[in-house]
Design an enzyme around this catalytic site. Sequence first.
Site, PDB file in Angstrom:
ATOM      1  N   TYR A 198       9.742 -14.482   1.854  1.00 24.37           N
ATOM      2  CA  TYR A 198       8.510 -13.726   2.087  1.00 24.37           C
ATOM      3  C   TYR A 198       7.435 -14.131   1.086  1.00 24.37           C
ATOM      4  CZ  TYR A 198       5.371  -9.693   2.504  1.00 24.37           C
ATOM      5  OH  TYR A 198       4.277  -8.886   2.671  1.00 24.37           O
ATOM      6  N   SER A 246      -0.342 -10.502   0.435  1.00 29.06           N
ATOM      7  CA  SER A 246       0.488  -9.542  -0.295  1.00 29.06           C
ATOM      8  C   SER A 246       0.443  -9.865  -1.780  1.00 29.06           C
ATOM      9  CB  SER A 246       1.940  -9.607   0.186  1.00 29.06           C
ATOM     10  OG  SER A 246       2.797  -8.873  -0.674  1.00 29.06           O
TER      11      SER A 246
END
Length: 237
Positions: A146, A132
């Site tokens: 995250y 990501s």
Amino acid sequence: MAPLSGKKALVLGGSRGIGAAIVERLVSDGADTQFTYVFQKDAAQALATRTGTKADQLDSADIKQVTEFIDTFDRLDILVINAGIALFGDARDLDPNDVDRMIDINIRSPYHAAVAGARKMKNGGRIVVIGSVNGDRTPFPGLAAYTMTKAAVQGMVRGLARDFAPSGITVNNVQPGPVDTDLNPADGPMKEQMHSPMAIKRHATPAEVAAMVAYLVGPEASIVTGAQHTIDGGFGA
């Protein structure tokens, strides 16, 4: 001849969204493709029927299950590790058990899967992890856990690229920004917040991410390894 003709590919987490687009692209490029899913049985079976692939139910949080599954393959040429989860919220409020599960799925499983996959590969093997853009940038609060997992993927890819290079195996990280999936629809409530820092103010399509993966696993990317490939419309620029 299709660029991936004769190649055996496995996509971990391929029943929907980015994973499904990757399965479809690998098949269209000629790879003999297999994929896993956890909960989306109907979607997985529909994709398998549509693409002529094989779907296997697998929980990527279970490291033993993942590695034993990969060990059943006689050989692998391409491994795409797409399985992952996102957990957002103030670090003081998140359940530690939920954070640990995300670490298992986003860090521990990709590492052990990549190692197991490399053992099944010969010269020319390709490993791609879907990370990501948040591995590079944390633009909003609530992303600490995250972001930690996606930054860890970067280090893992760099290190494994060094370890596997003598065997002719490349390892790369694809880092999407916002992508139009059922979990993050382009017209969702977070649209304006996500688009505000972007140069190109729209979600990517899953097919656009799959196209980057297709290049990295293809014959023209033999010298590309240990790198972070961001596809985010300038989100992290």
